[in-house]
Scaffold this active site. Structure first.
Site, PDB file in Angstrom:
ATOM      1  N   HIS A 123       0.788  -1.228   0.000  1.00  9.82           N
ATOM      2  CA  HIS A 123       0.000   0.000   0.000  1.00  9.82           C
ATOM      3  C   HIS A 123       0.822   1.280   0.000  1.00  9.82           C
ATOM      4  O   HIS A 123       0.273   2.373  -0.043  1.00  9.82           O
ATOM      5  CB  HIS A 123      -0.949   0.017   1.210  1.00  9.82           C
TER       6      HIS A 123
HETATM    7  C1  UD1 Z   1      -1.240   5.438   6.366  1.00 13.77           C
HETATM    8  C2  UD1 Z   1       0.092   5.690   7.040  1.00 13.77           C
HETATM    9  C3  UD1 Z   1       1.023   4.503   6.817  1.00 13.77           C
HETATM   10  C4  UD1 Z   1       0.401   3.221   7.263  1.00 13.77           C
HETATM   11  C5  UD1 Z   1      -0.973   3.064   6.630  1.00 13.77           C
HETATM   12  C6  UD1 Z   1      -1.606   1.892   7.301  1.00 13.77           C
HETATM   13  C7  UD1 Z   1       0.636   8.085   7.031  1.00 13.77           C
HETATM   14  C8  UD1 Z   1       1.594   9.095   6.529  1.00 13.77           C
HETATM   15  N1  UD1 Z   1       0.756   6.858   6.484  1.00 13.77           N
HETATM   16  O1  UD1 Z   1      -1.032   5.318   4.976  1.00 13.77           O
HETATM   17  O2  UD1 Z   1       2.190   4.689   7.603  1.00 13.77           O
HETATM   18  O3  UD1 Z   1       1.207   2.151   6.848  1.00 13.77           O
HETATM   19  O4  UD1 Z   1      -1.765   4.239   6.904  1.00 13.77           O
HETATM   20  O5  UD1 Z   1      -2.558   1.314   6.561  1.00 13.77           O
HETATM   21  O6  UD1 Z   1      -0.159   8.376   7.888  1.00 13.77           O
HETATM   22  N2  UD1 Z   1      -8.530   5.433   2.003  1.00 13.77           N
HETATM   23  C9  UD1 Z   1      -9.822   4.966   1.865  1.00 13.77           C
HETATM   24  N3  UD1 Z   1     -10.434   4.431   2.964  1.00 13.77           N
HETATM   25  C10 UD1 Z   1      -9.836   4.342   4.175  1.00 13.77           C
HETATM   26  C11 UD1 Z   1      -8.528   4.818   4.295  1.00 13.77           C
HETATM   27  C12 UD1 Z   1      -7.885   5.358   3.203  1.00 13.77           C
HETATM   28  O7  UD1 Z   1     -10.397   5.029   0.812  1.00 13.77           O
HETATM   29  O8  UD1 Z   1     -10.462   3.828   5.124  1.00 13.77           O
HETATM   30  C13 UD1 Z   1      -7.873   6.008   0.813  1.00 13.77           C
HETATM   31  C14 UD1 Z   1      -8.119   7.508   0.681  1.00 13.77           C
HETATM   32  O9  UD1 Z   1      -8.238   7.808  -0.660  1.00 13.77           O
HETATM   33  C15 UD1 Z   1      -6.831   8.107   1.185  1.00 13.77           C
HETATM   34  C16 UD1 Z   1      -5.808   7.053   0.748  1.00 13.77           C
HETATM   35  O10 UD1 Z   1      -6.488   5.811   0.907  1.00 13.77           O
HETATM   36  O11 UD1 Z   1      -6.591   9.357   0.635  1.00 13.77           O
HETATM   37  C17 UD1 Z   1      -4.537   7.025   1.574  1.00 13.77           C
HETATM   38  O12 UD1 Z   1      -4.865   6.943   2.953  1.00 13.77           O
HETATM   39  P1  UD1 Z   1      -3.895   7.609   4.038  1.00 13.77           P
HETATM   40  O13 UD1 Z   1      -4.463   7.401   5.372  1.00 13.77           O
HETATM   41  O14 UD1 Z   1      -3.544   8.987   3.604  1.00 13.77           O
HETATM   42  O15 UD1 Z   1      -2.555   6.817   3.859  1.00 13.77           O
HETATM   43  P2  UD1 Z   1      -2.248   5.284   3.967  1.00 13.77           P
HETATM   44  O16 UD1 Z   1      -1.672   4.832   2.684  1.00 13.77           O
HETATM   45  O17 UD1 Z   1      -3.412   4.542   4.495  1.00 13.77           O
HETATM   46  N1  UDP Z   2      -3.754  -6.093   8.386  1.00 16.64           N
HETATM   47  C1  UDP Z   2      -5.095  -6.390   8.508  1.00 16.64           C
HETATM   48  N2  UDP Z   2      -5.833  -6.513   7.369  1.00 16.64           N
HETATM   49  C2  UDP Z   2      -5.308  -6.356   6.129  1.00 16.64           C
HETATM   50  C3  UDP Z   2      -3.930  -6.055   6.016  1.00 16.64           C
HETATM   51  C4  UDP Z   2      -3.179  -5.909   7.163  1.00 16.64           C
HETATM   52  O1  UDP Z   2      -5.602  -6.563   9.617  1.00 16.64           O
HETATM   53  O2  UDP Z   2      -6.043  -6.471   5.138  1.00 16.64           O
HETATM   54  C5  UDP Z   2      -2.965  -5.937   9.615  1.00 16.64           C
HETATM   55  C6  UDP Z   2      -1.648  -6.637   9.629  1.00 16.64           C
HETATM   56  O3  UDP Z   2      -1.755  -7.984  10.028  1.00 16.64           O
HETATM   57  C7  UDP Z   2      -0.887  -5.802  10.650  1.00 16.64           C
HETATM   58  C8  UDP Z   2      -1.408  -4.413  10.411  1.00 16.64           C
HETATM   59  O4  UDP Z   2      -2.646  -4.568   9.732  1.00 16.64           O
HETATM   60  O5  UDP Z   2      -1.262  -6.195  11.954  1.00 16.64           O
HETATM   61  C9  UDP Z   2      -0.449  -3.630   9.585  1.00 16.64           C
HETATM   62  O6  UDP Z   2      -1.036  -2.442   9.162  1.00 16.64           O
HETATM   63  P1  UDP Z   2      -0.667  -1.709   7.822  1.00 16.64           P
HETATM   64  O7  UDP Z   2       0.041  -2.608   6.904  1.00 16.64           O
HETATM   65  O8  UDP Z   2      -1.901  -1.066   7.349  1.00 16.64           O
HETATM   66  O9  UDP Z   2       0.286  -0.540   8.340  1.00 16.64           O
HETATM   67  P2  UDP Z   2       1.823  -0.482   8.744  1.00 16.64           P
HETATM   68  O10 UDP Z   2       2.107  -1.546   9.722  1.00 16.64           O
HETATM   69  O11 UDP Z   2       2.619  -0.616   7.495  1.00 16.64           O
HETATM   70  O12 UDP Z   2       2.008   0.883   9.305  1.00 16.64           O
END
Ligand code: UD1
Ligand code: UDP
Length: 363
Positions: A210
């Site tokens: 992601h």
């Molecule tokens: C964020 C974190 C990242 C973490 C990830 C966990 C920051 C800088 N990054 O990245 O460290 O690994 O969360 O998953 O905070 N969106 C949806 N639905 C949701 C959430 C997100 O549609 O429920 C879409 C939106 O278009 C949004 C995009 O995903 O703009 C990115 O989401 P965002 O929270 O900005 O960043 P992540 O990639 O989730």
């Molecule tokens: N995870 C989850 N569902 C998914 C993908 C990941 O529950 O579809 C869990 C995963 O097992 C781990 C956590 O989410 O516990 C990691 O989160 P993510 O990868 O979103 O963020 P990061 O750890 O990179 O910040």
């Protein structure tokens, strides 16, 4: 007077860490916790599902801030969090990890002179182009109490002059993994394949991807799918909403694919998928550690190490999002030293609550 602690969360990995610590807070009764959800993750399967599955106390407030650029998101959270902190007047603010919700919580609390406890402090990639690195460093340097998951994270804090307020507690992700692993069984997987044309494969690889670096262009994601095509078992890929459209159109354009794309799964399902996978391919910080806990070989699609501890004995290897690089990393055999556990003993949540009581300048 009971200490009032405000936990600020917003993103999926934070819900998991907050779950085990909130349970411990409730067990001890030593602190009054209120949870504030920034709204950063908002889809049912990215947010509420975790509160349900892990029995996390309902947030007192959901600020509903999500999307936009990093500056837009962080700024909007900052304004909202300041208002909530002024209203609630917590004695201490508890933050997890490295997301924009973490940074906004840190800046809002610091400007109001509220002591901050940062869990997962001291992790460093040494890559300032990684947005989470900026969030980690800024948060650590305005906190009052820094709680490190690993000895190496503690060393980083010491070398930045923060040793006097830093403690090793272990990783709450390990607590969660140990607590929930036994519940992560075949029946919990049933719903994952509900809408899918295929059944849950017995042998499979587990892929999550992601990060902006790997999902911002067709090229990187195509490289990951190219590698998946030649593996000897299907690749189960629960897709983060930000990459869904791109992944769907790239996979549809292929004649055949080995990739089984599903919606984001719950925590128990994810733990099951890690625990039973042939190997894990990921760019997630959390999943790298879970693969390590489960002793499953991991290939990490990043050009920097977030958790160097997991790299020992080829247990986790960095790869570019390109077929040859991924396959090369996956071919290397891992060597496991059972006695090597840098993430603690699975008692991090108890140690976090103790540390807050003893050193958090609370009460
Ligand atoms: C964020 C974190 C990242 C973490 C990830 C966990 C920051 C800088 N990054 O990245 O460290 O690994 O969360 O998953 O905070 N969106 C949806 N639905 C949701 C959430 C997100 O549609 O429920 C879409 C939106 O278009 C949004 C995009 O995903 O703009 C990115 O989401 P965002 O929270 O900005 O960043 P992540 O990639 O989730
Ligand atoms: N995870 C989850 N569902 C998914 C993908 C990941 O529950 O579809 C869990 C995963 O097992 C781990 C956590 O989410 O516990 C990691 O989160 P993510 O990868 O979103 O963020 P990061 O750890 O990179 O910040």
């Amino acid at each position: 007077m009971t200490c009032k602690l405000m936990t600020v969360v917003g993103a999926r990995p934070q819900f998991i860490k907050a779950a085990v610590v909130s349970h411990e807070i409730a067990r001890t009764g030593a602190l009054e916790e209120i949870i504030v959800h920034t709204g950063q993750h908002y889809d049912e399967n990215m947010s509420q599902a975790f509160f349900n599955e892990l029995d996390i106390p309902k947030p007192k407030v959901n600020l509903g801030v999500s999307g936009g650029s990093h500056a837009e998101m962080t700024a909007a959270m900052l304004v909202e969090l300041e208002g909530v902190m002024l209203e609630e007047r917590p004695h201490v603010v508890l933050l997890y990890g490295d997301t924009n919700s973490t940074l906004a919580g840190a800046l809002a609390a610091a400007k109001l002179h509220i002591p901050i406890v940062h869990v997962e402090a001291g992790a460093r990639t040494r890559s300032m182009t990684n947005p989470e690195e900026v969030n980690r460093i800024c948060t650590d340097h305005v906190s009052s109490l820094l709680l490190a998951c690993t000895p190496a994270s503690l060393d980083n804090l010491m070398s930045e002059g923060l040793g006097a307020i830093s403690w090793f507690v272990g990783d709450p992700m390990l607590d969660a993994f140990m607590e929930y692993r036994a519940l992560a069984s075949v029946p919990v997987m049933a719903s994952v394949f509900d809408g899918s044309a295929v059944a849950m494969p017995e042998r499979y690889y587990y892929l999550t991807c992601h990060r902006e670096e790997n999902t911002g262009s067709d090229e990187a994601l195509s490289g990951v799918f190219d590698a998946a095509e030649v593996l000897d078992a299907p690749v189960v890929f629960p897709v983060h909403p930000r990459v869904r459209q791109r992944a769907l159109s790239l996979l549809r354009a292929r004649k055949r694919t080995n990739v089984i794309m599903v919606d984001p799964v719950g925590y128990l399902e994810s733990i099951y998928l890690v625990d039973h996978a042939q190997q894990v391919i990921t760019d997630s910080g959390g999943l790298q550690r879970e693969a390590f806990f489960a002793q499953v070989k991991c290939t990490t699609l990043l050009d920097f190490e977030v958790w160097p501890e997991t790299m020992v004995g080829n247990r986790n290897i960095l790869a570019k999002p390109e077929k040859a690089s991924i396959l090369l990393a996956m071919e290397k055999r891992q060597e496991i030293d059972e006695s090597y556990q840098p993430f603690g003993a699975g008692d991090a949540s108890a140690r976090i609550v103790q540390a807050i009581m003893q050193h958090g300048k609370v009460g």
